[in-house]
Design a protein around this motif. Sequence first.
Motif, PDB file in Angstrom:
ATOM      1  N   ASP A   1      -5.016   3.866   0.962  1.00 22.21           N
ATOM      2  CA  ASP A   1      -4.159   2.734   0.608  1.00 22.21           C
ATOM      3  C   ASP A   1      -3.345   2.284   1.808  1.00 22.21           C
ATOM      4  OD1 ASP A   1      -1.252   3.964  -1.228  1.00 22.21           O
ATOM      5  OD2 ASP A   1      -1.950   4.381   0.796  1.00 22.21           O
ATOM      6  N   LEU A   2      -2.601   1.194   1.597  1.00 22.48           N
ATOM      7  CA  LEU A   2      -1.904   0.560   2.716  1.00 22.48           C
ATOM      8  C   LEU A   2      -0.918   1.502   3.390  1.00 22.48           C
ATOM      9  CD1 LEU A   2      -1.075  -1.864   4.427  1.00 22.48           C
ATOM     10  CD2 LEU A   2       0.395  -2.586   2.554  1.00 22.48           C
ATOM     11  N   SER A   3      -0.161   2.265   2.592  1.00 23.20           N
ATOM     12  CA  SER A   3       0.848   3.131   3.222  1.00 23.20           C
ATOM     13  C   SER A   3       0.188   4.247   4.038  1.00 23.20           C
ATOM     14  CB  SER A   3       1.807   3.703   2.183  1.00 23.20           C
ATOM     15  OG  SER A   3       1.109   4.444   1.228  1.00 23.20           O
TER      16      SER A   3
ATOM     17  N   MET B   1      -2.712   3.870   5.657  1.00 23.98           N
ATOM     18  CA  MET B   1      -3.150   3.177   6.876  1.00 23.98           C
ATOM     19  C   MET B   1      -1.986   3.011   7.843  1.00 23.98           C
ATOM     20  SD  MET B   1      -5.629  -0.041   6.325  1.00 23.98           S
ATOM     21  CE  MET B   1      -5.530  -0.382   4.599  1.00 23.98           C
TER      22      MET B   1
ATOM     23  N   LYS C   1       6.018   5.826   5.795  1.00 21.36           N
ATOM     24  CA  LYS C   1       5.560   5.239   4.527  1.00 21.36           C
ATOM     25  C   LYS C   1       6.646   4.381   3.874  1.00 21.36           C
ATOM     26  CE  LYS C   1       1.646   8.067   3.292  1.00 21.36           C
ATOM     27  NZ  LYS C   1       0.998   8.871   2.273  1.00 21.36           N
TER      28      LYS C   1
ATOM     29  N   THR D   1       6.490   0.549   4.347  1.00 22.97           N
ATOM     30  CA  THR D   1       5.466  -0.292   3.701  1.00 22.97           C
ATOM     31  C   THR D   1       6.027  -1.565   3.036  1.00 22.97           C
ATOM     32  OG1 THR D   1       4.261   1.749   3.318  1.00 22.97           O
ATOM     33  CG2 THR D   1       3.414  -0.200   2.223  1.00 22.97           C
TER      34      THR D   1
END
Lengths: 421, 234
Positions: free
Chosen positions: A250-252, A254, A371, A374
């Motif tokens: 997921d984005l966090s 990445m 994180k 984000t």
Amino acid sequence: MNTVTLRSETRAQIEKINQTDIVVGIPSFNNAKTIAHVVRAVQAGLGKYFPSLRAVIINSDGGSKDGTKEIVESSTGPDFNSILLNHRVEPVSRIAFSYTGIPGKGSAFRSIFEIASSLTARACVVVDADLRSITPEWMEMLIKPVLENGFDFVAPLYSRHKFDGTITNSIVYPLTRTLYGKRIRQPIGGDFGFSGKLAGFFLSKDVWDTEVARFGIDIWMTTTAIANSFKVAQSFLGAKIHDAKDPGLDLSDMLYQVVSALFNLMENYSDTWLPLEGSQAVPTFGFEYAVGLEHIPVTTSRMLENFRDGLFNLGDIWQTILGPGDFGEIQRLGALKNEDFVFGVNLWTRVIFDFAIAFHRRKLPAQQLIKSLTPLYLGKTASFINRARDMTAIEAEAEIEKLCMEFEQNKKYLVMHWENK
Amino acid sequence: MTNLLEMVIEPLEQVFLKFQVFLPNFVAMLIILLTGIFFAWLVKLILQKFLKAVKFDSWSDRMGFTSVMRKGEIWAKPSVALGRAVFWLLVIVTVMISLSSLDYETLNKLIVSFFEYLPRVFTAVLILFTGYVLSGFISRAMLIAMANAGYHYAKLISKAARVLLMLMILAMSMEQLQIAPGIVLAAFSILFGGIVAALSIAFGVGGIDAARRVIEKESTENPKKSNKDNIEHI
């Protein structure tokens, strides 16, 4: 320097080849769908542009279960008569093996560097195995600057949609450029050319038991090349189209992978970047042209909702990192309507610098700290998308340039707080 | 007359004999006490300097210990407070050791029980300290993960998780100190079970509409609010 453990048959293949001019490395993991195309494009490129040079294609695989390695070993070369002017004088050897060590792209690259050093290669290239847009010209663009112009590191330059690569555009590019003074537009592009000398230098670094072995190898290679004064350039490769990344990431995650690598490098190379001011363009090869890119429908309302939820839930953490002044600005942003929402470049610059300083001062465990960035990143991305929605690609690029200049002008803030640990 | 004199002198002699036995023990006690206090002071000094050097106060600020101290009306710096705590602990241990030099049976029994109990105190403090740090870490990790996943009530849930964890840790340390272990266990079970039951009832019966709204909101909005979109972030 610890060497990589390679299987005896791989060692035998290397001994048989003995020496080469070019090494092309393809790290892979379950890329059976695309790797044959990549290998064919590489072979065609080597045949077309370097017919008289000896070359080896290395597939460093992470234990694929879909037959990736077998495809590399069995794939036939391109039809030289239909696409080339002349046949290769020297054949292209192929080595496919499963690398050992910590699973990750970094470990795959380590094996490629090791083999390139063993074969005393003059130039090396690494390309991703999931590429759909790779053409034979990529070989020319990434190898020629090394062999003919004496560059040690060639970064890629792609034509990308104005909304793509937002982590690169809003964090990695501005920060790398500000810190190390070189305007490399795609520091984490993933497809690089480099000299045999630099491959040996990469190999000599004691990072292969760290996070670099798992992820962050791209920014590590770029930063290592710049910070150690190797000659760097970039080459225009056209569009970059590849298979969708791991959907489980997921984005966090990445954001953590990229930003933690960036911040860790800031720690290692602080002596290099602290005294530097401003930035310089790097030599760029290739003819830049516009690429017809698909329209990307993006809704910013859910990004802004994430930002506001982040402010409500993570406000205390942000205040500790940003201080009351900038946190007040963030709170003001949180109260704005979607259509009025503008995350200023000045505020974003200080946010990134404050997170870097907090990482340096170990204010929170690294993973939690990064994180928690984000929702702020989503706010910034939404603001950029709203602003650039009706812009051309050139105008959108000018917006990124403005952000970079803001980063450079505020570097003193970062330096001052970094040194007052 | 002689008998009378003997009757007076004999107790005095006994007192003198007892005093003869007591005096060296008393002197030994004073020496142990003074040396112990000096040693405790020295340890406090070294410890405070060490804590200052390793920036214990900043670490304590980050971990939230300073704010806990302030809530408990302790206004000294964390390094100073810890130094003082260690000093007084060493003074108490010194007093106990020095008292044992008087060689009184009752006192000796008291001292033995004190030293037998001391490891339990250490263990309880260790459980509390580790539990506080760990619960803070876990609840913060929960908070960030849930906030990034788009849960609006992330803060509330992570705080509730921390309270439950601290309750469990408190019960563990009380049990370690053997302070009414049966009552502590029962109180913990009732409290813990009560909270879970209260939540179930609140969600299942009392706040059925509110519960439906919350569940619907989270289950329908989360796919929408998740970070997956059409743009490539890298």
